[in-house]
Design an enzyme around this catalytic site. Structure first.
Site, mmCIF file in Angstrom:
data_model
loop_
_atom_site.group_PDB
_atom_site.id
_atom_site.type_symbol
_atom_site.label_atom_id
_atom_site.label_comp_id
_atom_site.label_asym_id
_atom_site.label_seq_id
_atom_site.Cartn_x
_atom_site.Cartn_y
_atom_site.Cartn_z
ATOM 1 N N HIS B 432 35.468 4.486 13.091
ATOM 2 C CA HIS B 432 36.033 3.886 11.877
ATOM 3 C C HIS B 432 35.734 2.399 11.766
ATOM 4 C CE1 HIS B 432 38.153 4.155 8.212
ATOM 5 N NE2 HIS B 432 38.985 5.127 8.551
ATOM 6 N N ASP B 436 33.657 4.625 6.890
ATOM 7 C CA ASP B 436 34.925 4.903 6.253
ATOM 8 C C ASP B 436 34.877 6.292 5.637
ATOM 9 O OD1 ASP B 436 35.934 2.264 6.764
ATOM 10 O OD2 ASP B 436 34.552 1.583 5.212
#
Lengths: 327, 461
Positions: B432, B436
């Site tokens: 992450h 995204d």
């Protein structure tokens, strides 16, 4: 060339400077009629009188403060701290006043002051007569700091300090007073401030030091010579400003550097010397820079085994030098 | 003239500090050819055979089977016949007690080089104190001088602590080779003589910061050994297990994982494969697996979303141009990730062949380091063991990992009618820091489209 003791060389320097320049005067505790606790100023009051060899109250802040005033007025005071341990009441005068006068007056004023202070231990002096205070003042630009080891340097550096237009801290080693004896030429000479000195040449290890430990280093080096280890020994002589080029040249000679001082290791001169070497000549190093210093304890113990533990000696130095040599 | 040399544990990979001898293939007395395997070694990355670096006769094994030793440790002694005769005056006489003295010099080499070689006695003791721990740690001064004077440090004798080469050793070597040069001019250089005796230590690399990273392999008790009065037993942690543990821990502690899943209708793909697989087997001799299609679908999606093929580098993101797909292949007791290099340049048939090849090598324990090197994205066919949903751990330091789950027939609503379709889930774990939800959603959607786009018209070649 006459041989003389380290302490006699210091006294001779003051005598000659006072003869040469009548602005030069001495002030301190018991420097007059007693001739100093170590007899450093013995006989000066007879020759120059009590106006130029002044006994003062037991107040180091007043001694240095008065000396700063006189110096700014144009005199050349030599302020004696009876022991360098006692110099801390005058720290404010030294660091906040003397060191900054030229800078804060934009060059209008200067302060040609000399503070003489006997440093170091090994004389059974205990906590308050054995300290090495150089690291307290070392980080203050505006001060010059010298720490002679030979009798020759003791005289030459003190003369240079007196003639220097800015404040100079002159750390004489009290253990060297009678221990160190050497050639001191007759007549006037100075040892330039800011220049280190090679005491001995070799190509196996470089040992960098100042003041008393050089005595042990030179003894150890002579013994190691017989074992085939050739040490290159550098006497810093001046601690502030440090002779960078001299340090680097000596370090380059062997790529293996041992820094020795009696002051404790943490925050000592050795850290700065090591940093200079690390910054400038990483690729010429053949071993990690080593330091041999006093232990990081508050002060020199008064008990004899404790003092022996704290102090450097020939064997400790020799062992460290050997360790570096075999690396 | 008989000489003895040692064979050392080689550095098989950058991060390798030690390896375990699994078993010896040769015994003392055996005649050994150049490059003939002499033993099998286990490392935390790979199992390999150790080839001999010289032709000769094995005279002694120094490291027994099951022992773990640091890289660079001599593992056995080989006696070999030296061509040409050196004058005996250079051979050390101290080794006489052991039966013979050995000068490990190569023929024609200058005296400087000969003196520099560390000699080996028959008893297996190195001369001096035998501590070689610092032999391959070079100080900045030594490296600089070596470059300046063009010195190969493996020929320089180290007189420092732990066999370390000091600055003065290099200077002395330069001095001696300078004075030796006129005498040996015309003689072949050691590397040109083709005698690997002196070079047996050369390929060993042990410098670099990463060396201290691998923890020591813990020594636990023997597998399955029951302790009286205890309801548990211990299993030895193998190097491979240790490596898996380390990599997994590093991945989950460093990478903030996020996860998503999509459902894919692979009915057409199932039909396509069923139609082609017999033919393909006959023609290519290789199983046409779903995995080949999975990989093709992923590779094509990566080409559309290159950021999936990247590495987090704190102040930047490194996007890799080459697409090397790692395939997680499970065995009974471990998982390995062999890599399909340049997967984007291969068609489905080529992928199928390579997958089969790598899977076979994995099962047989014959993967080489080159097979496992350089992956940029990992695919795991979790459906092969029946899973319908999984949460994979990213293969550090990559940006994401995709799993393909079991294909199951399920009722699905299409155009308000219920149909029976072959459905499968695809799961994605993502770093992450780099990625995204939106980009990963698009990426998975593209994988899904690619998979659903396989039809009977799809070409394998």
């Amino acid at each position: 060339m006459p041989k003389m003791d380290y302490i006699d060389a210091i006294r001779l320097a003051m005598k000659e400077e006072m003869e040469r320049d009548e602005d030069v005067f001495v002030l301190g505790e018991d420097v007059g009629y007693k001739g100093g606790v170590f007899t450093t100023t013995k006989g000066l009051i007879d020759q120059f009188g009590e106006e130029r060899v002044m006994d003062t109250p037991l107040a180091e802040s007043a001694i240095v403060g008065a000396a700063i005033g006189a110096a700014m007025y144009g005199m050349k005071p030599i302020a004696e701290m009876q022991y360098s341990d006692f110099m801390f009441p005058a720290t404010n005068q030294i660091i906040s006043e003397a060191a900054k006068i030229r800078y804060r007056s934009n060059n209008d004023w200067n302060c040609p002051l000399v503070v003489r202070a006997p440093m170091g231990g090994g004389i059974f002096g205990g906590l308050y007569h054995s300290q090495s205070p150089e690291s307290v003042f070392f980080g203050t630009p505006g001060l010059k700091i010298v720490a002679p080891y030979t009798a020759y340097d003791a005289k030459g550096l003190l003369k240079a300090a007196v003639r220097d237009p800015d404040p100079v801290l002159y750390f004489e080693n009290k253990k060297c007073y009678k221990l160190v004896n050497g050639d001191v030429p007759e007549g006037d000479y100075i040892v330039p401030i800011g220049k280190s000195n090679v005491l001995r040449e070799g190509d196996d290890i470089t040992v960098i030091s100042y003041s008393l430990p050089l005595h042990f280093i030179m003894e150890a080096a002579a013994e190691l010579e017989e074992e085939g280890i050739h040490a290159h020994v550098l006497d810093l002589r001046t601690l502030q400003p440090l002779d960078k080029d001299g340090v680097l040249e000596a370090a380059r000679r062997t790529g293996k550097v041992l820094i020795v001082h009696e002051d404790n290791k943490f925050g000592g001169i050795g850290g700065e010397v090591a940093a200079i070497i690390a910054e400038e000549m990483l690729y010429e190093l053949d071993a990690p820079v080593m330091r041999l210093c006093g232990p990081d304890v508050p002060a020199m113990p008064i008990n004899p085994p404790g003092e022996k533990f704290f102090m450097l000696n020939k064997d400790k130095v020799k062992e460290a030098m050997k360790r570096l040599a075999v690396f | 003239m008989k000489k003895v040399t040692e064979i050392v544990m080689p550095q098989l990979a950058e991060s390798l500090v030690s390896a375990t001898i699994d078993r010896w293939l040769k015994q003392p007395g055996d005649v050994i050819d150049m490059y003939e395997p002499i033993c099998e070694i286990l490392t935390d990355k790979v199992n390999a055979e150790l080839p001999s670096t010289i032709q000769g006769t094995m005279i002694k094994i120094l490291v027994g089977a099951g022992e773990t030793v640091p890289v660079g440790t001599p593992v056995c002694l080989i006696e070999f016949e030296e061509e040409g005769v050196e004058d005996a005056s250079h051979a050390p006489s101290a080794g006489g007690a052991a039966g013979a003295a050995f000068a490990a010099a190569s023929p024609g080499a200058g005296s400087g080089e000969r003196a520099a070689v560390r000699m080996q006695g028959a008893a297996g003791q190195t001369q001096g104190d035998g501590d070689d721990s610092m032999r391959h740690r070079f100080s900045p001064a030594v490296q600089q001088l070596a470059v300046q004077h063009n010195v190969n440090l493996s020929y320089v004798n180290g007189t420092g602590l732990g066999g370390r080469i000091t600055r003065k050793d290099v200077l002395a070597y330069v001095e001696s080779s300078r004075s030796a040069k006129p005498a040996s001019s015309g003689a072949a250089s050691p590397s040109a003589t083709g005698m690997p005796a002196m070079n047996s230590k050369e390929p060993v690399r042990s410098t670099g910061l990463h060396l201290s990273e691998s923890p020591r392999i813990p020594k636990v008790e023997i597998e399955g050994q029951q302790l009286p009065g205890r309801s548990e037993y211990f299993i030895d942690v193998t190097p491979v297990r240790n490596a898996i543990a380390r990599n997994m821990r590093q991945s989950v502690t460093e990478i903030p994982h996020a996860w998503m899943m999509m459902e894919v209708d692979v009915t057409n793909l199932v039909t396509l494969r069923n139609k082609l697989k017999e033919d393909f087997m006959k023609r290519e001799g290789v199983n046409l697996t779903y995995l080949a299609f999975w990989v093709k679908a992923v590779v094509n999606a990566i080409k559309d979303f290159p950021i999936m093929n990247s590495v987090w580098a704190v102040d930047k993101i490194i996007v890799k141009r080459d697409i090397h797909i790692g395939l997680a292949v499970g065995t009974e007791d471990a998982v390995k990730v062999p890599v399909i290099k340049n997967a984007d340049q291969k068609n489905i048939a080529g992928l199928a062949r390579e997958i089969e090849d790598l899977a076979r090598k994995t099962r047989e324990g014959k993967l080489t380091l080159a097979d496992m090197d350089g992956g940029t994205f990992t695919v795991n066919n979790t459906g092969s063991f029946g899973s319908i949903l999984s949460y994979p751990i990213i293969n550090y330091p990559q940006a994401a990992i995709v799993t393909f789950e079991s294909i199951v027939k399920r009722p699905v609503v299409i155009n308000d009618m219920i149909a029976v379709r072959s459905m499968a889930n695809i799961c994605l774990s993502l770093d992450h820091r780099i990625l995204d939800g939106v980009i990963c959603g698009r990426f998975l959607q593209r994988v899904k489209e690619n998979l659903e786009g396989f039809t009977l018209e799809t070409k394998l070649y």
